[in-house]
Design a protein around this motif. Sequence first.
Motif, PDB file in Angstrom:
ATOM      1  N   GLY A 102      -4.828  72.373  37.574  1.00 18.88           N
ATOM      2  CA  GLY A 102      -5.138  71.314  36.623  1.00 18.88           C
ATOM      3  C   GLY A 102      -4.512  69.996  37.006  1.00 18.88           C
ATOM      4  O   GLY A 102      -3.467  69.949  37.652  1.00 18.88           O
ATOM      5  N   ARG A 103      -5.148  68.930  36.565  1.00 19.09           N
ATOM      6  CA  ARG A 103      -4.720  67.595  36.957  1.00 19.09           C
ATOM      7  C   ARG A 103      -3.679  67.015  36.023  1.00 19.09           C
ATOM      8  O   ARG A 103      -3.136  65.954  36.295  1.00 19.09           O
ATOM      9  CB  ARG A 103      -5.935  66.662  36.985  1.00 19.09           C
ATOM     10  N   THR A 104      -3.379  67.709  34.909  1.00 24.09           N
ATOM     11  CA  THR A 104      -2.495  67.128  33.904  1.00 24.09           C
ATOM     12  C   THR A 104      -1.140  67.818  33.844  1.00 24.09           C
ATOM     13  O   THR A 104      -0.456  67.751  32.834  1.00 24.09           O
ATOM     14  CB  THR A 104      -3.166  67.194  32.531  1.00 24.09           C
ATOM     15  N   PHE A 105      -0.757  68.487  34.908  1.00 25.65           N
ATOM     16  CA  PHE A 105       0.507  69.226  34.934  1.00 25.65           C
ATOM     17  C   PHE A 105       1.663  68.336  34.520  1.00 25.65           C
ATOM     18  O   PHE A 105       2.547  68.764  33.783  1.00 25.65           O
ATOM     19  CB  PHE A 105       0.738  69.784  36.337  1.00 25.65           C
ATOM     20  N   SER A 106       1.667  67.118  34.980  1.00 29.56           N
ATOM     21  CA  SER A 106       2.791  66.222  34.717  1.00 29.56           C
ATOM     22  C   SER A 106       2.894  65.811  33.254  1.00 29.56           C
ATOM     23  O   SER A 106       3.865  65.150  32.876  1.00 29.56           O
ATOM     24  CB  SER A 106       2.672  64.973  35.597  1.00 29.56           C
ATOM     25  N   SER A 107       1.946  66.203  32.419  1.00 34.93           N
ATOM     26  CA  SER A 107       1.997  65.905  30.993  1.00 34.93           C
ATOM     27  C   SER A 107       2.673  67.003  30.185  1.00 34.93           C
ATOM     28  O   SER A 107       3.012  66.786  29.016  1.00 34.93           O
ATOM     29  CB  SER A 107       0.581  65.705  30.435  1.00 34.93           C
ATOM     30  N   TYR A 108       2.868  68.158  30.792  1.00 36.23           N
ATOM     31  CA  TYR A 108       3.320  69.329  30.060  1.00 36.23           C
ATOM     32  C   TYR A 108       4.825  69.557  30.152  1.00 36.23           C
ATOM     33  O   TYR A 108       5.426  69.405  31.217  1.00 36.23           O
ATOM     34  CB  TYR A 108       2.621  70.584  30.582  1.00 36.23           C
ATOM     35  N   VAL A 109       5.384  69.957  29.017  1.00 37.49           N
ATOM     36  CA  VAL A 109       6.701  70.590  29.026  1.00 37.49           C
ATOM     37  C   VAL A 109       6.500  71.985  29.625  1.00 37.49           C
ATOM     38  O   VAL A 109       5.574  72.698  29.236  1.00 37.49           O
ATOM     39  CB  VAL A 109       7.281  70.705  27.600  1.00 37.49           C
ATOM     40  N   MET A 110       7.349  72.328  30.553  1.00 41.37           N
ATOM     41  CA  MET A 110       7.263  73.642  31.197  1.00 41.37           C
ATOM     42  C   MET A 110       8.499  74.460  30.862  1.00 41.37           C
ATOM     43  O   MET A 110       9.606  73.920  30.757  1.00 41.37           O
ATOM     44  CB  MET A 110       7.154  73.485  32.710  1.00 41.37           C
ATOM     45  N   ASN A 163      21.237  82.042  39.785  1.00 40.89           N
ATOM     46  CA  ASN A 163      22.428  82.435  40.541  1.00 40.89           C
ATOM     47  C   ASN A 163      23.315  83.343  39.700  1.00 40.89           C
ATOM     48  O   ASN A 163      23.156  83.419  38.481  1.00 40.89           O
ATOM     49  CB  ASN A 163      23.223  81.189  40.945  1.00 40.89           C
ATOM     50  N   SER A 164      24.224  84.008  40.349  1.00 39.95           N
ATOM     51  CA  SER A 164      25.174  84.898  39.665  1.00 39.95           C
ATOM     52  C   SER A 164      24.449  85.835  38.714  1.00 39.95           C
ATOM     53  O   SER A 164      24.836  85.985  37.552  1.00 39.95           O
ATOM     54  CB  SER A 164      26.211  84.065  38.903  1.00 39.95           C
ATOM     55  N   LEU A 165      23.434  86.464  39.214  1.00 43.72           N
ATOM     56  CA  LEU A 165      22.601  87.314  38.366  1.00 43.72           C
ATOM     57  C   LEU A 165      23.372  88.526  37.862  1.00 43.72           C
ATOM     58  O   LEU A 165      24.241  89.076  38.553  1.00 43.72           O
ATOM     59  CB  LEU A 165      21.360  87.748  39.132  1.00 43.72           C
ATOM     60  N   LYS A 166      23.024  88.918  36.649  1.00 46.89           N
ATOM     61  CA  LYS A 166      23.653  90.053  35.992  1.00 46.89           C
ATOM     62  C   LYS A 166      22.584  91.085  35.665  1.00 46.89           C
ATOM     63  O   LYS A 166      21.395  90.758  35.573  1.00 46.89           O
ATOM     64  CB  LYS A 166      24.327  89.598  34.695  1.00 46.89           C
ATOM     65  N   ALA A 167      23.033  92.303  35.424  1.00 49.76           N
ATOM     66  CA  ALA A 167      22.086  93.372  35.077  1.00 49.76           C
ATOM     67  C   ALA A 167      21.276  93.000  33.839  1.00 49.76           C
ATOM     68  O   ALA A 167      20.083  93.323  33.746  1.00 49.76           O
ATOM     69  CB  ALA A 167      22.839  94.674  34.859  1.00 49.76           C
ATOM     70  N   GLU A 168      21.895  92.288  32.911  1.00 48.11           N
ATOM     71  CA  GLU A 168      21.192  91.920  31.676  1.00 48.11           C
ATOM     72  C   GLU A 168      20.149  90.828  31.876  1.00 48.11           C
ATOM     73  O   GLU A 168      19.417  90.482  30.947  1.00 48.11           O
ATOM     74  CB  GLU A 168      22.180  91.498  30.587  1.00 48.11           C
ATOM     75  N   ASP A 169      20.044  90.283  33.072  1.00 49.81           N
ATOM     76  CA  ASP A 169      18.977  89.334  33.378  1.00 49.81           C
ATOM     77  C   ASP A 169      17.680  90.050  33.778  1.00 49.81           C
ATOM     78  O   ASP A 169      16.649  89.398  33.949  1.00 49.81           O
ATOM     79  CB  ASP A 169      19.391  88.409  34.531  1.00 49.81           C
ATOM     80  N   THR A 170      17.755  91.366  33.908  1.00 47.19           N
ATOM     81  CA  THR A 170      16.568  92.138  34.263  1.00 47.19           C
ATOM     82  C   THR A 170      15.492  91.984  33.197  1.00 47.19           C
ATOM     83  O   THR A 170      15.732  92.223  32.019  1.00 47.19           O
ATOM     84  CB  THR A 170      16.927  93.620  34.434  1.00 47.19           C
ATOM     85  N   ALA A 171      14.308  91.555  33.621  1.00 46.22           N
ATOM     86  CA  ALA A 171      13.211  91.296  32.685  1.00 46.22           C
ATOM     87  C   ALA A 171      11.989  90.844  33.472  1.00 46.22           C
ATOM     88  O   ALA A 171      12.082  90.559  34.673  1.00 46.22           O
ATOM     89  CB  ALA A 171      13.594  90.223  31.674  1.00 46.22           C
ATOM     90  N   VAL A 172      10.881  90.767  32.763  1.00 48.17           N
ATOM     91  CA  VAL A 172       9.721  90.064  33.302  1.00 48.17           C
ATOM     92  C   VAL A 172       9.859  88.602  32.900  1.00 48.17           C
ATOM     93  O   VAL A 172      10.069  88.297  31.722  1.00 48.17           O
ATOM     94  CB  VAL A 172       8.401  90.645  32.761  1.00 48.17           C
ATOM     95  N   TYR A 173       9.746  87.727  33.862  1.00 44.81           N
ATOM     96  CA  TYR A 173       9.907  86.298  33.617  1.00 44.81           C
ATOM     97  C   TYR A 173       8.539  85.629  33.603  1.00 44.81           C
ATOM     98  O   TYR A 173       7.733  85.829  34.511  1.00 44.81           O
ATOM     99  CB  TYR A 173      10.785  85.674  34.702  1.00 44.81           C
ATOM    100  N   TYR A 174       8.330  84.834  32.552  1.00 45.57           N
ATOM    101  CA  TYR A 174       7.055  84.167  32.353  1.00 45.57           C
ATOM    102  C   TYR A 174       7.236  82.652  32.403  1.00 45.57           C
ATOM    103  O   TYR A 174       8.193  82.109  31.843  1.00 45.57           O
ATOM    104  CB  TYR A 174       6.460  84.526  31.000  1.00 45.57           C
ATOM    105  N   CYS A 175       6.289  82.012  32.996  1.00 50.59           N
ATOM    106  CA  CYS A 175       6.186  80.560  33.005  1.00 50.59           C
ATOM    107  C   CYS A 175       5.208  80.171  31.895  1.00 50.59           C
ATOM    108  O   CYS A 175       4.219  80.868  31.654  1.00 50.59           O
ATOM    109  CB  CYS A 175       5.661  80.137  34.377  1.00 50.59           C
ATOM    110  N   ALA A 176       5.488  79.047  31.209  1.00 50.52           N
ATOM    111  CA  ALA A 176       4.630  78.621  30.112  1.00 50.52           C
ATOM    112  C   ALA A 176       4.551  77.106  30.057  1.00 50.52           C
ATOM    113  O   ALA A 176       5.464  76.413  30.519  1.00 50.52           O
ATOM    114  CB  ALA A 176       5.153  79.170  28.791  1.00 50.52           C
ATOM    115  N   ALA A 177       3.472  76.624  29.466  1.00 55.04           N
ATOM    116  CA  ALA A 177       3.242  75.179  29.378  1.00 55.04           C
ATOM    117  C   ALA A 177       2.845  74.787  27.962  1.00 55.04           C
ATOM    118  O   ALA A 177       2.082  75.503  27.299  1.00 55.04           O
ATOM    119  CB  ALA A 177       2.149  74.748  30.351  1.00 55.04           C
ATOM    120  N   THR A 178       3.359  73.638  27.518  1.00 55.63           N
ATOM    121  CA  THR A 178       3.020  73.127  26.202  1.00 55.63           C
ATOM    122  C   THR A 178       3.045  71.609  26.200  1.00 55.63           C
ATOM    123  O   THR A 178       3.752  70.984  26.996  1.00 55.63           O
ATOM    124  CB  THR A 178       3.989  73.657  25.131  1.00 55.63           C
ATOM    125  N   LEU A 179       2.283  71.044  25.269  1.00 58.85           N
ATOM    126  CA  LEU A 179       2.338  69.601  25.026  1.00 58.85           C
ATOM    127  C   LEU A 179       3.207  69.295  23.812  1.00 58.85           C
ATOM    128  O   LEU A 179       3.417  68.133  23.479  1.00 58.85           O
ATOM    129  CB  LEU A 179       0.928  69.037  24.812  1.00 58.85           C
TER     130      LEU A 179
END
Length: 123
Positions: free
Chosen positions: A26-34, A84-100
């Motif tokens: 998309g052309r409007t990426f720079s408009s979104y909070v990520m 950095n300094s990752l811990k076992a409790e950081d284990t998860a599925v990580y999702y990227c999201a966008a909003t205006l």
Amino acid sequence: QVQLVESGGGLVQAGGSLRLSCAASGRTFSSYVMAWFRQAPGKEREFVSAITASGTRTYYADSVKGRFTVSRENAKNTVYLQMNSLKAEDTAVYYCAATLRFAYWLAAQYDYWGQGTQVTVSS
């Protein structure tokens, strides 16, 4: 319409580092909070970090503050999460999201989501 594709997840030992990337169409990426959210098995999706459209402001959950860094390259339609300094409790599925919208910490405020990338930290 924005399509998001995460990459960079994997298996790492505690104390190690990973860098996640999220490529947006998309052309409007720079408009979104990520933002980055994560969801561990049996738990609700939780806010990790966000960055404003211009990249001038960043926000972090207390649990990752000082260890994770969010950044973006609007010219490349990409947002990153350096972990950095990752811990076992950081284990998860990580999702990227966008909003205006501004309420960056609320998952319900986000209109577009990636498919997620698994991060597993072994202790």
